[in-house]
Structures are given as structure tokens and as C-alpha cells.
Design a protein around this motif. Structure first.
Motif, PDB file in Angstrom:
ATOM      1  N   TRP A  65       0.842  -1.199   0.000  1.00 31.38           N
ATOM      2  CA  TRP A  65       0.000   0.000   0.000  1.00 31.38           C
ATOM      3  C   TRP A  65       0.875   1.246   0.000  1.00 31.38           C
ATOM      4  CZ3 TRP A  65      -4.927   0.884  -1.051  1.00 31.38           C
ATOM      5  CH2 TRP A  65      -5.839  -0.181  -0.934  1.00 31.38           C
ATOM      6  N   LEU A  66       2.040   1.134   0.653  1.00 31.04           N
ATOM      7  CA  LEU A  66       2.915   2.305   0.775  1.00 31.04           C
ATOM      8  C   LEU A  66       3.899   2.417  -0.389  1.00 31.04           C
ATOM      9  CD1 LEU A  66       3.653   2.086   4.600  1.00 31.04           C
ATOM     10  CD2 LEU A  66       2.099   3.648   3.434  1.00 31.04           C
ATOM     11  N   ALA A  67       3.681   1.619  -1.435  1.00 25.96           N
ATOM     12  CA  ALA A  67       4.654   1.593  -2.534  1.00 25.96           C
ATOM     13  C   ALA A  67       4.696   2.901  -3.305  1.00 25.96           C
ATOM     14  CB  ALA A  67       4.333   0.449  -3.495  1.00 25.96           C
ATOM     15  N   GLY A  68       3.610   3.656  -3.291  1.00 33.26           N
ATOM     16  CA  GLY A  68       3.547   4.847  -4.130  1.00 33.26           C
ATOM     17  C   GLY A  68       3.227   4.456  -5.561  1.00 33.26           C
ATOM     18  N   PRO A  69       3.089   5.438  -6.445  1.00 30.51           N
ATOM     19  CA  PRO A  69       2.812   5.104  -7.846  1.00 30.51           C
ATOM     20  C   PRO A  69       4.035   4.429  -8.464  1.00 30.51           C
ATOM     21  CG  PRO A  69       3.292   7.433  -7.648  1.00 30.51           C
ATOM     22  CD  PRO A  69       3.260   6.881  -6.246  1.00 30.51           C
ATOM     23  N   SER A  70       3.814   3.449  -9.307  1.00 31.09           N
ATOM     24  CA  SER A  70       4.942   2.796  -9.966  1.00 31.09           C
ATOM     25  C   SER A  70       5.536   3.742 -10.993  1.00 31.09           C
ATOM     26  CB  SER A  70       4.493   1.510 -10.635  1.00 31.09           C
ATOM     27  OG  SER A  70       3.672   1.812 -11.734  1.00 31.09           O
ATOM     28  N   ILE A  71       6.747   3.405 -11.435  1.00 32.47           N
ATOM     29  CA  ILE A  71       7.385   4.237 -12.463  1.00 32.47           C
ATOM     30  C   ILE A  71       6.475   4.305 -13.687  1.00 32.47           C
ATOM     31  CG2 ILE A  71       9.454   4.498 -13.882  1.00 32.47           C
ATOM     32  CD1 ILE A  71      10.158   4.642 -10.989  1.00 32.47           C
ATOM     33  N   ALA A  72       5.823   3.174 -14.002  1.00 27.52           N
ATOM     34  CA  ALA A  72       4.911   3.158 -15.147  1.00 27.52           C
ATOM     35  C   ALA A  72       3.756   4.126 -14.921  1.00 27.52           C
ATOM     36  CB  ALA A  72       4.384   1.741 -15.373  1.00 27.52           C
ATOM     37  N   MET A  73       3.213   4.123 -13.691  1.00 28.12           N
ATOM     38  CA  MET A  73       2.092   5.017 -13.390  1.00 28.12           C
ATOM     39  C   MET A  73       2.533   6.481 -13.496  1.00 28.12           C
ATOM     40  SD  MET A  73      -1.023   4.941 -13.015  1.00 28.12           S
ATOM     41  CE  MET A  73      -2.408   4.350 -12.105  1.00 28.12           C
ATOM     42  N   CYS A  74       3.805   6.730 -13.160  1.00 32.61           N
ATOM     43  CA  CYS A  74       4.302   8.105 -13.232  1.00 32.61           C
ATOM     44  C   CYS A  74       4.198   8.657 -14.652  1.00 32.61           C
ATOM     45  CB  CYS A  74       5.749   8.176 -12.751  1.00 32.61           C
ATOM     46  SG  CYS A  74       5.890   7.921 -10.978  1.00 32.61           S
ATOM     47  N   VAL A  75       4.371   7.787 -15.639  1.00 35.96           N
ATOM     48  CA  VAL A  75       4.222   8.220 -17.031  1.00 35.96           C
ATOM     49  C   VAL A  75       2.798   8.716 -17.261  1.00 35.96           C
ATOM     50  CG1 VAL A  75       4.254   7.465 -19.436  1.00 35.96           C
ATOM     51  CG2 VAL A  75       6.004   6.658 -17.860  1.00 35.96           C
ATOM     52  N   PHE A  76       1.821   7.954 -16.725  1.00 31.97           N
ATOM     53  CA  PHE A  76       0.421   8.373 -16.890  1.00 31.97           C
ATOM     54  C   PHE A  76       0.133   9.647 -16.103  1.00 31.97           C
ATOM     55  CE2 PHE A  76       0.005   3.854 -17.992  1.00 31.97           C
ATOM     56  CZ  PHE A  76      -0.583   4.010 -19.237  1.00 31.97           C
ATOM     57  N   ILE A  77       0.826   9.821 -14.973  1.00 37.56           N
ATOM     58  CA  ILE A  77       0.634  11.037 -14.182  1.00 37.56           C
ATOM     59  C   ILE A  77       1.121  12.249 -14.975  1.00 37.56           C
ATOM     60  CG2 ILE A  77       1.483  12.250 -12.138  1.00 37.56           C
ATOM     61  CD1 ILE A  77       1.354   9.493 -10.700  1.00 37.56           C
ATOM     62  N   VAL A  78       2.308  12.114 -15.560  1.00 34.58           N
ATOM     63  CA  VAL A  78       2.840  13.207 -16.387  1.00 34.58           C
ATOM     64  C   VAL A  78       1.889  13.496 -17.539  1.00 34.58           C
ATOM     65  CG1 VAL A  78       4.715  13.846 -17.953  1.00 34.58           C
ATOM     66  CG2 VAL A  78       5.230  12.728 -15.787  1.00 34.58           C
ATOM     67  N   MET A  79       1.375  12.413 -18.134  1.00 35.05           N
ATOM     68  CA  MET A  79       0.482  12.577 -19.271  1.00 35.05           C
ATOM     69  C   MET A  79      -0.802  13.302 -18.859  1.00 35.05           C
ATOM     70  SD  MET A  79      -0.555   9.764 -22.025  1.00 35.05           S
ATOM     71  CE  MET A  79      -1.516   8.711 -21.023  1.00 35.05           C
ATOM     72  N   ALA A  80      -1.337  12.942 -17.703  1.00 33.87           N
ATOM     73  CA  ALA A  80      -2.588  13.572 -17.250  1.00 33.87           C
ATOM     74  C   ALA A  80      -2.365  15.054 -17.005  1.00 33.87           C
ATOM     75  CB  ALA A  80      -3.085  12.887 -15.979  1.00 33.87           C
ATOM     76  N   VAL A  81      -1.254  15.392 -16.371  1.00 35.49           N
ATOM     77  CA  VAL A  81      -0.968  16.801 -16.121  1.00 35.49           C
ATOM     78  C   VAL A  81      -0.826  17.543 -17.445  1.00 35.49           C
ATOM     79  CG1 VAL A  81       0.738  18.396 -15.177  1.00 35.49           C
ATOM     80  CG2 VAL A  81       0.093  16.359 -13.891  1.00 35.49           C
ATOM     81  N   PHE A  82      -0.133  16.913 -18.382  1.00 36.37           N
ATOM     82  CA  PHE A  82       0.092  17.509 -19.699  1.00 36.37           C
ATOM     83  C   PHE A  82      -1.226  17.764 -20.434  1.00 36.37           C
ATOM     84  CE2 PHE A  82       0.851  16.574 -24.277  1.00 36.37           C
ATOM     85  CZ  PHE A  82       1.601  17.690 -24.577  1.00 36.37           C
ATOM     86  N   THR A  83      -2.132  16.791 -20.373  1.00 37.97           N
ATOM     87  CA  THR A  83      -3.353  16.920 -21.184  1.00 37.97           C
ATOM     88  C   THR A  83      -4.430  17.762 -20.515  1.00 37.97           C
ATOM     89  OG1 THR A  83      -4.064  14.800 -20.304  1.00 37.97           O
ATOM     90  CG2 THR A  83      -3.125  14.784 -22.501  1.00 37.97           C
ATOM     91  N   THR A  84      -4.523  17.754 -19.185  1.00 38.52           N
ATOM     92  CA  THR A  84      -5.658  18.420 -18.560  1.00 38.52           C
ATOM     93  C   THR A  84      -5.360  19.831 -18.079  1.00 38.52           C
ATOM     94  OG1 THR A  84      -5.087  17.325 -16.516  1.00 38.52           O
ATOM     95  CG2 THR A  84      -6.849  16.342 -17.825  1.00 38.52           C
ATOM     96  N   SER A  85      -4.072  20.152 -17.915  1.00 41.62           N
ATOM     97  CA  SER A  85      -3.756  21.483 -17.388  1.00 41.62           C
ATOM     98  C   SER A  85      -4.329  22.576 -18.277  1.00 41.62           C
ATOM     99  CB  SER A  85      -2.244  21.662 -17.270  1.00 41.62           C
ATOM    100  OG  SER A  85      -1.751  20.817 -16.275  1.00 41.62           O
ATOM    101  N   GLY A  86      -4.345  22.340 -19.589  1.00 44.21           N
ATOM    102  CA  GLY A  86      -4.865  23.334 -20.511  1.00 44.21           C
ATOM    103  C   GLY A  86      -6.325  23.654 -20.259  1.00 44.21           C
ATOM    104  N   THR A  87      -7.122  22.606 -20.064  1.00 40.83           N
ATOM    105  CA  THR A  87      -8.549  22.800 -19.801  1.00 40.83           C
ATOM    106  C   THR A  87      -8.752  23.638 -18.554  1.00 40.83           C
ATOM    107  OG1 THR A  87      -8.729  20.526 -20.519  1.00 40.83           O
ATOM    108  CG2 THR A  87     -10.729  21.564 -19.700  1.00 40.83           C
ATOM    109  N   PHE A  88      -8.043  23.253 -17.509  1.00 40.51           N
ATOM    110  CA  PHE A  88      -8.243  23.945 -16.242  1.00 40.51           C
ATOM    111  C   PHE A  88      -7.628  25.340 -16.268  1.00 40.51           C
ATOM    112  CE2 PHE A  88      -8.510  19.439 -14.581  1.00 40.51           C
ATOM    113  CZ  PHE A  88      -9.889  19.446 -14.657  1.00 40.51           C
ATOM    114  N   MET A  89      -6.588  25.519 -17.083  1.00 41.06           N
ATOM    115  CA  MET A  89      -6.049  26.862 -17.283  1.00 41.06           C
ATOM    116  C   MET A  89      -7.139  27.774 -17.813  1.00 41.06           C
ATOM    117  SD  MET A  89      -3.475  28.097 -20.251  1.00 41.06           S
ATOM    118  CE  MET A  89      -4.815  28.046 -21.435  1.00 41.06           C
ATOM    119  N   LEU A  90      -7.940  27.230 -18.720  1.00 41.85           N
ATOM    120  CA  LEU A  90      -9.014  28.010 -19.312  1.00 41.85           C
ATOM    121  C   LEU A  90     -10.006  28.463 -18.246  1.00 41.85           C
ATOM    122  CD1 LEU A  90      -9.793  28.779 -22.198  1.00 41.85           C
ATOM    123  CD2 LEU A  90     -11.377  26.874 -22.161  1.00 41.85           C
TER     124      LEU A  90
END
Lengths: 407, 411
Positions: free
Chosen positions: A234-259
Motif C-alpha cells: 500500500w505504501l509503494a507509491g505510484p509505480s514508475i509506469a504510473m508516473c508516465v500516466f501522471i505526467v500525461m494527465a498533467v500535460f493533457t488536462t492542465s490546458g482545460t483547467f487553465m481556461l
């Protein structure tokens, strides 16, 4: 005059200085109130109620057919033993009570540990994506809210990832983060060896702990289990693979919320900023004591939308990894799909969807409680009719400000 | 007079289009109605195609049957076969016939969506092991159409580069470990394969183990033989002469092999198509897998045609399945996309056609299919997930975990 303007401390606008934005504001507020009052008026305009129902009938039919009925059917499936053969309302489905929920929550086994793992993965995903995307979006919005050259270009380019198909972006990221891809190539120029990214199941916190020499779980954490997953995992944190999706989510959604933030920022009266500048406020103090409080409802909106969106992550996983490596990118939404369509456990899949729904509601309410303005008078203690409730004001404000954002 | 003519012209103006429309309707009706026989039906076939070659071959075979019988066949290529099948079953209007892997057959048969095919005309022409792979509760639930086995694929250039000859192809585990060590050079690892039961399982069979007991009632995933198999795999990984594809960032063994990341891989006959299409310059040879302590062993993957219980045209659909699994069509498929025919009589012709791949067909005599247990795909999915952690993990705890899960579905 809208109550939010008063709250925000703006002066009452003179009739001849009404800007187009305020006009729209008034229209939006007025529209949300006027028909409601007329609706109850008896007499000559009474038949308008029927006309009103007639006008909204198509929407009611569409929502009922594609939203309400499917949700009710899914609810039924979640408490039935339907196995995918024929209609769930037919003879093949029987009532089993909360068996499917018990199967996920209290029965040890593969389904439970998969569910626990998916919750863990998604929890860390939300925990990282929502604050980062909100901060980045706000930062970008503040940047493009200034009067600089090519501001239209920057606004468009920041917003661009949001309008691109998530499948296309996922495939792009698969190439970028391939072990021999562009990211690792770039890292190699700096003498660093990048991880295998989407193939790397190690948890981020575990990796960091390993740097301090903790690579084996302390005795207490290895044996204890919750939802089929050990405390250590449970305490493992996001996997390195999940981190890629985290970066991707920030990249894709920040624009919408910036608006959305941009819309809120443009609603702040310039005179307030000027007044604070006269009082000698620094940029940071202006942001901290004027901008942030005034866009508080928008922060709530963005965080809420972020939480809902991130708990529902599906298409990136479906296209990208299908839960691998070592199930560290498995999410409840994908697991629900998998349980239903591939394992034929429709009841479990539907139950999972409703548990996910409960989780989203829980976190949304929690956000609401945390971002509530402490100075606001509770609704029941307000004097007079409570026409402009918080929700309606927020919504009407949203509509007009989003329209105004690109002006 | 003048006015009268005007009226007549006006009438003609109305009459002309009316006549034209009627004529068109008759023509269309005639065109549509003419070739159709009164009892002709349309059979829908849902396939999960490996590529354009397979789609083309299936369409051609279906068209030939259409011509012969007058019935129509609508071939649909699924983008996600499992999901589209599930939608069909739920709606009560599934495709009449469809591709069915043997790891899914028990799950579907248990829910009653499949119609038994015991009465198929050519039922006795298939390999007995293939029939077993599609039998659940005593009934045959799919007609085997083709199958694949796993074999050892060797990069010939690397083989020569490591000064190995035609006599050095490994026949034992010790020899496999030794050639893999020799092949590990110039940034290339000796052997790579997917971290999956569906590949590494061959070592279990070679060690004399299997996931269930002989009667299929008890899970034996954590048996001593299986542990021996995975410890052997681990020892090769530890020696650096073997890597799992997730360690080298390849999607599957064929990709690692084609990109020359490894000199040998364990793959099925589908690798031939991938090598031809994606890595045409890489020369390779296919040999049988080495024998383990308990002899030879490999895994077998079966493709078959299933028939929906809800199909309204079962007789015609069964006739189509019979047509699609007869020698002529299966050999056509073999030529088109390299699969191995499910009809035993075709073996000789196939070997003559593809002498370079005979190792795959040789495997048929000692290969095993995944047992037909409902939900077995789910447990094996978790097995694969756990095996991704094999290099740094403990084989015993992985096997214990999967054993428990398998026992749970065996009841």
C-alpha cells in the motif's frame, strides 16, 4: 445585482458603465430566476408550464434513455448473478443481494487483491495528478492573463493537448517513454540512464526508500493485509509506469483547467488590484490575499473536476498498458471493464463501478468541506428569499466567464 | 385549344416522374429479389484477425461457400473480440459463428451461450488433443480450425558468430543454458521470452509439472517439478544469459528477437509472419525445444470456431463451420498466413510446404493445451502478472499464490 459581486467587494457598477461581461452576467442570473417565478404564477401565463415541459421533453427522454435507465440496470446487475447471457432483466439473472460487493470487499481472493491494487494505484494517481494539474493550470493561467505579445498563441498552445484525442496522446507517450525512446535518449545525453518506464513496476516510494537502504519491508508491514494487499505494498507509491500516466494527465488536462482559471482571473476587477498596488502589496501578497480568495469557487470546481476525472481513468490504461507491469497501472474503471467483458463477472464489474461512484462522491464532498469559505453566512441564516444560492451563482458565473475568456 | 394543350403537358409532367419511380422500384425489386432463394439466410461470422492476409483468406472462403449454397456470410473483423462477443451474448443477438480460443471456451460454455458441436460432420478429422482442448463437460464447444505450438527460434547469424554449428542445437536444459551463455555477446542476450505462463510454462511440462493434477480436480501449480522449472529459468536470468522481454523493453519475444536484442526466443509459428513483415533481414531457424528432466514438452494454442446458442440458423452455421475446417480451406489458410491445420490428414502436406517450420508441427505430439476450466484465463492472467516480477522475486511465493487462486476456481 449578483450576490457574488457584492461578496467579492466590487463596487456597484453604474448603469452607463456596464460592460458586455456584466451584461451577460445579469442575463444569466436573470434567466435563472425569472422563468421560475413565472412558473408559479397562476392565471394568464399558467399554460406556459406545459410549454416548458414540452420544450425539455426531448432532453428528459434522452437523459432517461441513455443515463437513468442504464444506471438503474447496472445497479440491478450489481446485485444479481447475471452472467452475460441474454438480457439482465430476463430469466438468466437472479437476485443475490450484496454478494458481489462482499466478493470485492471482504472475500479474500484474486478479485479482492486486484481491487485493492487498483484502488492503491488510482489513489496515488489522484494524489499526485490533482494538486499538480491544479497548480500548473493556475500558474499557466496567471501567465497568459498578462498583457504580453502573442498571448493568443500561448493560450492556444497550452490548450492544445486538451483537445487532442487521449488515445493519440497515449500512443505518443508510449513511443516517448519506450526504454529506447526519446526521453531516455535525452537523458543519456546528460549521462543518466532512464528507467524502463512503462515496464518498470517499482513503486516510487519504494525506490526512494531503497536509496536510504530500506529495500525489505519492516516486519510489521509485510504481514498485515488490507483488501488483499500488504501494508508495505500500500505504501509503494505510484509505480514508475504510473508516473508516465501522471505526467500525461498533467500535460493533457492542465490546458482545460487553465481556461477555467483564466475565466475566473478575468472576472477580478482591475480596480481591486490597483487599490492593493496603491497600498503597496507585492505580487505574491496580491496573489495570496486577493486573487486566491476571489477565485476560490473556481479552485473548488477545478479540484472537483480533477478528482472525478482522475478516478475514472480508463482509456489511457486500455490503450497503453492494460494494467501491466505487475498490475501497477490497474485502475478500478479498467478492472470493472475487465471483470465484465473478459471474465464474464458482470455483477462484480457493476458492483465495482458503484463502489467507484461512492469513492468519487466521498472525495467530492470532502473537497467541498475543505474549500468552503469560512466567512460565508450559512444559507439558512440568510435574510430574505434565497434565490441566488451558491450553486446557481457558481454555474452562471462559469458559463459567462468561460465565454468571456477568449475575448 | 392552347390552354387544353398546356394542361396536357402539365399532366405529363406529373406522370413522367411517377412512371419513372415505379419503373425504378420494379427494377430494384427485381435486382434484389432475383438471386435470393426463398430459404437463403445470412450467417454472421466474427473473427479476430491477425492481419489483412487472414481477413482476406476468411472472406474468400466464406464467399466460396456462399456461392455454393446461396446463403450469405457477413464476416466482421473484431477490434476487441472478447468485448464484442460479450455484447452480442448480452443483447441476445450474437454473431452466429466466431473465433474462440480454448482458454475462454469453458467460461462461455458454463454460461450457456455456446451450442455444442458434437454432431459436426467432420468431427473425427481433428487431432484428438485439439478436440480435448475444446471439450467441456463432455461436449465439444468449438471446431478446431488451426493450432500453434511453441518452439525455439534461433538467429542464424548470431549462432555462427558464437561459433556454434548445426550439431549444437540444444536438446537438454544444460545445453540450452550453455548455448545461451555463448550467445550472450555484443550487447545481445542469449535467450529472451515473455514473462508469461504462456511461454515459460513449457519448462513446467519439461520438468514433469502442470498446473492441475491428471484428473483436473486439484491445483498443482506449486509442485516440486514446477518449482524446479522456474528455478532453472531464474538461474539463467541470474547468469545473464536470459532476459524476460519486460527487462529489455520489448513487447514480446518476436520483437526482442527481430530487433536483435536476443539471439534465441521461445515463440509460436505466428513469429514467421512478424519476421517476414517487420524484420525481413534477420535470418532464423526454428528447432524443437530442449527436453527437461521429464522429457520434451511444449504449449499449444488452439483457434476454433464457436457456434452461438442463440443463433437462429444453426444448421447453416454448422455447415459453414464444416466447410471452413475442411482440408482445402485449412491448407489455403496455411498458405495465406502460415497457421497449422487442425485436420490431422493435412500434416504431411503442411510439412512439405513449410519444411523450415516442421519443428512447430513436431511439437504437436507432446504439446499440452490450457485446461478447460471456467475463469482459468483470469487466474493465468494473474500468473503472467506475477511472473513479470520473477527476476527479482521468489518463484515459490508466486507459485503458491497462483496455486491458491487456481484451487479457488476449481472448487
Amino acid at each position: 445585482m449578483a450576490s457574488w459581486l457584492r461578496r467579492a467587494g466590487a463596487t456597484k457598477p453604474e448603469p452607463w458603465t456596464v460592460t458586455s461581461e456584466r451584461e451577460e452576467q445579469a442575463v444569466a442570473n436573470g434567466l435563472s430566476r425569472v422563468p421560475w417565478r413565472r412558473f408559479r404564477e397562476p392565471g394568464i401565463r399558467g399554460h406556459q408550464a406545459a410549454a416548458g415541459w414540452l420544450f425539455i421533453a426531448p432532453v428528459i427522454v434522452i437523459l432517461g434513455l441513455f443515463l437513468v435507465i442504464p444506471i438503474l440496470m447496472a445497479l440491478w446487475v450489481s446485485v444479481s448473478d447475471w452472467n452475460g447471457n441474454g438480457s439482465p432483466l430476463g430469466a438468466n439473472a437472479h437476485w443475490v443481494g450484496l454478494e458481489n460487493y462482499r466478493h470485492l470487499l471482504t472475500t479474500p481472493g484474486l478479485d479482492q487483491s486486484n481491487f485493492g491494487t487498483s484502488l492503491r494505484n488510482n489513489f496515488y494517481y489522484v494524489l499526485l495528478v490533482v494538486p499538480i494539474q491544479t497548480a500548473v493550470a493556475l500558474f499557466l493561467a496567471v501567465l497568459v492573463n498578462r498583457r504580453v505579445k502573442f498571448v493568443g498563441f500561448f493560450r492556444t498552445s497550452f490548450y492544445f493537448p486538451s483537445v487532442t484525442s487521449s488515445v493519440a496522446i497515449t500512443i505518443l507517450f508510449l513511443f516517448l517513454f519506450s526504454p529506447t525512446g526519446a526521453i531516455n535518449k535525452m537523458l543519456s545525453y546528460f549521462g543518466a540512464t532512464g528507467p524502463a518506464w512503462l515496464y518498470d513496476p517499482r513503486g516510487l516510494f519504494h525506490v526512494i526508500l531503497a536509496q536510504f537502504g530500506v529495500s525489505q519491508p519492516p516486519s510489521g508491514l509485510a504481514s498485515g493485509m488490507f483488501l488483499g494487499v500488504s501494508y508495505w505494498d500500500w505504501l509503494a507509491g505510484p509505480s514508475i509506469a504510473m508516473c508516465v500516466f501522471i505526467v500525461m494527465a498533467v500535460f493533457t488536462t492542465s490546458g482545460t483547467f487553465m481556461l477555467l482559471f483564466l475565466a475566473a482571473l478575468q472576472n477580478i476587477d482591475e480596480s481591486i488590484n490597483e487599490a492593493s498596488e496603491l497600498d503597496g502589496a507585492t505580487e505574491w501578497r496580491k496573489f495570496r490575499h486577493i486573487t486566491a480568495p476571489m477565485i476560490r469557487p473556481m479552485i473548488f470546481t477545478v479540484v472537483t473536476l480533477g478528482i472525478i476525472g482522475t478516478w475514472q481513468i480508463f482509456d489511457q490504461i486500455y490503450v497503453g498498458t492494460k494494467g501491466s507491469p505487475l498490475n501497477t497501472t490497474l485502475t478500478p474503471a479498467f478492472l470493472s471493464f475487465n471483470a465484465s467483458f473478459n471474465s464474464n463477472e458482470w455483477g462484480v464489474g457493476a458492483a465495482l463501478a458503484f463502489i467507484l461512484f461512492a469513492i468519487i462522491v466521498f472525495f467530492t464532498v470532502l473537497t467541498r468541506l475543505l474549500t468552503r469559505n469560512p466567512d460565508r453566512v450559512p444559507r439558512r441564516r440568510r435574510f430574505g428569499p434565497t434565490g441566488g444560492g451558491g450553486k446557481r451563482t457558481l454555474r452562471s458565473r462559469l458559463v459567462t466567464t468561460v465565454i468571456g475568456a477568449f475575448r | 385549344m392552347n390552354a387544353h394543350r398546356n394542361i396536357r403537358i402539365a399532366r405529363w409532367r406529373i406522370a413522367l416522374p411517377v412512371i419513372a419511380v415505379c419503373a425504378l422500384a420494379v427494377a430494384v425489386g427485381a435486382a434484389v429479389g432475383a438471386p435470393a432463394r426463398s430459404n437463403a439466410v445470412t450467417i454472421t461470422a466474427l473473427i479476430g484477425s491477425s492481419g489483412p492476409a487472414e481477413t482476406f483468406a476468411v472472406n474468400n472462403a466464406a464467399a466460396a461457400w456462399s456461392k455454393q449454397t446461396g446463403n450469405k456470410v457477413n464476416v466482421i473483423v473484431a477490434s476487441d473480440l472478447g468485448q464484442q462477443l460479450a455484447q452480442g451474448f448480452a443483447s441476445g443477438n450474437p454473431p452466429d459463428i466466431f473465433y474462440l480460443g480454448n482458454d475462454q471456451v469453458a467460461t462461455y460454455a458454463k454460461t450457456g451461450v455456446l451450442a455444442p458441436l458434437d454432431k459436426l460432420k467432420n468431427v473425427n478429422s481433428f487431432y484428438p488433443t485439439l478436440r480435448t482442448a475444446y471439450t467441456y463437460n463432455g461436449h465439444l464447444y468449438a471446431a478446431p480450425k488451426d493450432f500453434s505450438t511453441l518452439a525455439l527460434v534461433v538467429n542464424t547469424a548470431s549462432w555462427k558468430g558464437a561459433k556454434l554449428t548445426g550439431k549444437d542445437y540444444p536438446t537438454t536444459w544444460a545445453q540450452l543454458a550453455s548455448v545461451a551463455k555463448k550467445l550472450t555477446r555484443n550487447g545481445q542476450v542469449g535467450l529472451c521470452t515473455n514473462p508469461e505462463f504462456h511461454r515459460l510454462g513449457v519448462f513446467m511440462i519439461q520438468a514433469g509439472g502442470w498446473i492441475t493434477s491428471k484428473d483436473g480436480k486439484k491445483a498443482t501449480v506449486n509442485s516440486a517439478a514446477n518449482l524446479k522449472a522456474f528455478n532453472f529459468v531464474k538461474s539463467m536470468i541470474k547468469a545473464g544469459s536470459m532476459k524476460l522481454t519486460n527487462q529489455i523493453g520489448a513487447g514480446w519475444g518476436g520483437e526482442g528477437f527481430g530487433k536483435k536484442q536476443c539471439a534465441m526466443t521461445i515463440e509460436g509459428n505466428w513469429i514467421a509472419g512478424a519476421m517476414k513483415a517487420d524484420y525481413p533481414t534477420v535470418g532464423y531457424k526454428v528447432v524443437q525445444l530442449p527436453a527437461g528432466p521429464a522429457g520434451k514438452g511444449t504449449l499449444q494454442y488452439d483457434g476454433g470456431w464457436g457456434l452461438a446458442a442463440a443463433s437462429k440458423n444453426k444448421t447453416e452455421a454448422m455447415a459453414l463451420i464444416t466447410y471452413l475446417t475442411q482440408t482445402k480451406v485449412e491448407m489455403g489458410n496455411a498458405k495465406a498466413f502460415g497457421v497449422m491445420p487442425s485436420v490431422k490428414a493435412d500434416a504431411k502436406e503442411w510439412k512439405k510446404l513449410y519444411p523450415q517450420w516442421s519443428a512447430f508441427l513436431d511439437g504437436a505430439s507432446y504439446s499440452r493445451s490450457i485446461p478447460t476450466i471456467p475463469d482459468v484465463a483470469k487466474v493465468l492472467g494473474d500468473f503472467n502478472t506475477q511472473l513479470q516480477g520473477l527476476p527479482n522475486g521468489d518463484a515459490k511465493s508466486i507459485l503458491d499464490r497462483v496455486n491458491q487462486e487456481l484451487q479457488a476456481i476449481l472448487g
